[in-house]
Design a protein around this motif. Structure first.
Motif, short mmCIF file in Angstrom:
data_model
loop_
_atom_site.label_atom_id
_atom_site.label_comp_id
_atom_site.label_asym_id
_atom_site.label_seq_id
_atom_site.Cartn_x
_atom_site.Cartn_y
_atom_site.Cartn_z
N LEU A 48 0.82 -1.22 0.00
CA LEU A 48 0.00 0.00 0.00
C LEU A 48 0.85 1.26 0.00
N PRO A 49 1.79 1.44 0.96
CA PRO A 49 2.62 2.65 0.86
C PRO A 49 3.51 2.67 -0.37
N VAL A 50 3.90 1.50 -0.90
CA VAL A 50 4.65 1.49 -2.16
C VAL A 50 3.80 2.10 -3.27
N MET A 51 2.53 1.69 -3.35
CA MET A 51 1.64 2.23 -4.38
C MET A 51 1.46 3.73 -4.22
N LEU A 52 1.22 4.18 -3.00
CA LEU A 52 0.93 5.60 -2.80
C LEU A 52 2.17 6.46 -3.00
N ALA A 53 3.34 5.97 -2.59
CA ALA A 53 4.56 6.71 -2.85
C ALA A 53 4.81 6.82 -4.36
N LEU A 54 4.52 5.76 -5.09
CA LEU A 54 4.68 5.78 -6.53
C LEU A 54 3.71 6.77 -7.18
N LEU A 55 2.43 6.74 -6.77
CA LEU A 55 1.45 7.65 -7.36
C LEU A 55 1.75 9.09 -7.00
N ASP A 56 2.30 9.32 -5.82
CA ASP A 56 2.75 10.65 -5.44
C ASP A 56 3.83 11.13 -6.40
N GLY A 57 4.74 10.22 -6.77
CA GLY A 57 5.79 10.55 -7.72
C GLY A 57 5.26 10.79 -9.12
N VAL A 58 4.20 10.07 -9.50
CA VAL A 58 3.55 10.31 -10.79
C VAL A 58 3.01 11.73 -10.84
N GLU A 59 2.34 12.14 -9.76
CA GLU A 59 1.79 13.50 -9.73
C GLU A 59 2.89 14.56 -9.77
N ARG A 114 11.94 0.60 -9.05
CA ARG A 114 11.72 1.79 -9.89
C ARG A 114 11.78 3.07 -9.07
N ILE A 115 11.14 3.09 -7.91
CA ILE A 115 11.08 4.34 -7.14
C ILE A 115 12.14 4.40 -6.04
N GLY A 116 12.60 3.23 -5.58
CA GLY A 116 13.61 3.19 -4.52
C GLY A 116 12.99 3.19 -3.13
N ALA A 117 13.55 2.39 -2.26
CA ALA A 117 13.05 2.31 -0.89
C ALA A 117 13.08 3.66 -0.17
N PRO A 118 14.10 4.52 -0.41
CA PRO A 118 14.07 5.83 0.26
C PRO A 118 12.84 6.67 -0.07
N ALA A 119 12.30 6.52 -1.28
CA ALA A 119 11.09 7.26 -1.64
C ALA A 119 9.91 6.82 -0.80
N VAL A 120 9.84 5.52 -0.52
CA VAL A 120 8.76 5.00 0.33
C VAL A 120 8.94 5.51 1.75
N ALA A 121 10.17 5.46 2.25
CA ALA A 121 10.44 5.96 3.60
C ALA A 121 10.10 7.44 3.71
N ASP A 122 10.46 8.21 2.70
CA ASP A 122 10.16 9.65 2.72
C ASP A 122 8.66 9.88 2.72
N TRP A 123 7.93 9.13 1.89
CA TRP A 123 6.48 9.31 1.84
C TRP A 123 5.84 8.96 3.19
N CYS A 124 6.25 7.85 3.78
CA CYS A 124 5.71 7.46 5.08
C CYS A 124 6.02 8.52 6.14
#
Length: 257
Positions: A48-59, A114-124
């Motif tokens: 779930l946070p992987v998906m949302l961090a990715l969609l945040d990056g899409v935006e 594709r997005i990297g674990a740090p992007a997920v950590a940052d989003w969380c």
């Protein structure tokens, strides 16, 4: 919903040393929880946070749902890509769909890469998910042996879903996409089990040995969020299903459930 109803379910889980953590909240302000802040092994809830961090990056324009990624490093567990040797690449859009709808582990790993674990950590971190940590890719036995594990809590999952359904995490288009994908979840043996046919629910399951989870948004007259996580609990699926039924029973239209 009364806390007593959740306490009863948590007591059932404790019969053989199991644990049930649940948060129930609705748009009209009702809230009840038990073991809300306990950190559980996330299993596939981490998707779930992987998906949302990715969609945040899409935006933000960092990547696109139309990007195509080569399908490689196929792994076992949940999913179908491991069996589709002739599929050379897929769009990010289709990989997100596979990751959520059938919890495909290969798809999840491709998106994490594709997005990297740090992007997920940052989003969380930006959204206050203090107990949610992505420490390894799916099916990484070596990382698990080193003690690396993905974790989350019922409170974090409820906060994520509340922000999603309120539209405060993503813009309208990405919010609609995320909710649509979650509503097509194919595992229906937990939160939806005792709910009326046709009642819309957008949710994500997770499981490993000794773990059964399901978290989602139930679209009644006032959307209800139920985040139910279990560890070593007998009849875990039924406990999760009962959590959803009792949550929905708090709504006037559904008290006969």
């Amino acid at each position: 919903m009364h806390r007593k109803a959740l306490d009863e379910l948590a007591h059932r889980a404790e019969g053989r040393g199991g644990v049930l953590g649940v948060v129930v909240q609705s748009a009209n302000g009702e809230y009840a929880s038990v073991n809300a802040d306990r950190a559980f092994t996330a299993a596939s809830l981490i998707k779930l946070p992987v998906m949302l961090a990715l969609l945040d990056g899409v935006e933000a324009g960092r990547w696109s749902l139309d990007d195509r990624l080569p399908v490689r490093d196929r792994v076992g567990g949940a999913g179908i890509l491991r069996d589709l040797a002739d599929v050379a690449d897929l769009s990010v859009r289709d990989l997100v769909t596979l990751m959520i709808v059938i919890s495909d582990n290969t798809a999840a790993n491709l998106l994490i890469d594709r997005i990297g674990a740090p992007a997920v950590a940052d989003w969380c971190g930006r959204h206050g998910l203090r107990a949610t940590v992505l420490e390894r890719r799916m099916m990484d036995a070596e990382a698990r042996a080193r003690g690396a594990e993905n974790r989350t809590s019922p409170a974090d999952m409820a906060k994520l879903l509340d922000g999603l359904v309120r539209g405060t995490l993503l813009g309208p288009a990405m919010t609609a996409f995320a909710l649509d994908v979650l509503a097509r979840q194919q595992v229906r043996d937990r939160l939806p089990r005792y709910l009326p046919a046709g009642l819309r629910i957008a949710h994500k399951t997770g499981e490993l040995d000794g773990l059964r989870h399901d978290v989602g948004i139930i679209f009644t007259n006032a959307p209800i969020i139920v985040a139910a996580l279990t560890e070593n609990a007998d009849e875990a699926d039924d406990l999760i299903a009962e959590s959803a039924r009792r949550a929905v029973q708090s709504q006037p239209l559904f008290r006969s459930l």
